[in-house]
Design a protein around this motif. Structure first.
Motif, short mmCIF file in Angstrom:
data_model
loop_
_atom_site.label_atom_id
_atom_site.label_comp_id
_atom_site.label_asym_id
_atom_site.label_seq_id
_atom_site.Cartn_x
_atom_site.Cartn_y
_atom_site.Cartn_z
N ASN A 1 -4.59 9.99 -1.07
CA ASN A 1 -5.36 8.80 -1.44
C ASN A 1 -4.53 7.55 -1.16
O ASN A 1 -3.36 7.48 -1.54
N GLN A 2 -5.14 6.54 -0.52
CA GLN A 2 -4.42 5.31 -0.25
C GLN A 2 -4.70 4.29 -1.36
O GLN A 2 -5.84 4.09 -1.76
N HIS A 3 -3.64 3.66 -1.86
CA HIS A 3 -3.73 2.67 -2.92
C HIS A 3 -3.22 1.34 -2.39
O HIS A 3 -2.37 1.30 -1.52
N SER B 1 -7.02 -5.03 -6.30
CA SER B 1 -6.33 -3.74 -6.29
C SER B 1 -7.30 -2.62 -6.56
O SER B 1 -8.29 -2.81 -7.27
N ASN B 2 -7.00 -1.45 -6.02
CA ASN B 2 -7.79 -0.28 -6.38
C ASN B 2 -7.02 0.62 -7.35
O ASN B 2 -7.45 1.72 -7.63
N VAL B 3 -5.88 0.14 -7.86
CA VAL B 3 -5.11 0.91 -8.82
C VAL B 3 -4.91 0.20 -10.15
O VAL B 3 -4.52 0.82 -11.13
N VAL C 1 -2.42 -3.08 -3.50
CA VAL C 1 -2.35 -4.21 -4.42
C VAL C 1 -2.15 -5.46 -3.57
O VAL C 1 -1.25 -5.50 -2.74
N THR D 1 0.85 -1.19 0.00
CA THR D 1 0.00 0.00 0.00
C THR D 1 0.89 1.24 0.00
O THR D 1 2.03 1.19 0.44
N THR E 1 0.39 5.84 0.02
CA THR E 1 -0.47 7.02 0.01
C THR E 1 0.14 8.03 -0.95
O THR E 1 1.32 8.36 -0.84
N ASP E 2 -0.65 8.48 -1.91
CA ASP E 2 -0.13 9.44 -2.88
C ASP E 2 -0.09 10.85 -2.27
O ASP E 2 -0.60 11.07 -1.17
#
Length: 99
Positions: free
Chosen positions: A54-56, A72-74, A58, A47, A49-50
């Motif tokens: 926003n937290q991403h 994944s949310n990316v 996989v 994970t 954080t950009d």
């Protein structure tokens, strides 16, 4: 271990590819968890954080069938709308072609 190095290198490359060459990802915001089973199957997640907060994430598995994203949310869906579920195919190392 190869997966860990690959993931960190990919994130660093992504950060350095920014047009303004400013590294805005705080390394404290990158987290990697993985487990290696006796049969050498690796499961894990990473994970980050950009810069916008926003937290991403996989979640992945790497085994005899290759590296596969489970969730994944990316990772975007394919043209056919198939989302990552571990059955969408794998990324196989070019080292395997030498054998």
């Amino acid at each position: 271990m190869k997966v860990t190095i690959l993931l960190v290198a990919a994130l660093a490359t992504l950060a350095l590819a920014r047009p303004d060459n400013v590294l805005n990802i705080d390394l404290d915001d990158i987290h990697l968890d993985q487990d290696i089973a006796e049969d050498s199957t690796i499961t894990g997640s990473y994970t980050w954080t950009d810069p916008d907060g926003n937290q991403h994430f996989v979640k992945y598995v790497a085994d005899d069938d290759g590296y596969r994203v489970l969730e994944s949310n990316v990772v975007p869906a394919t043209v056919d709308g198939v989302r990552a579920n571990g059955e969408q195919g794998s990324f196989v190392s070019l080292e395997d072609l030498d054998d």
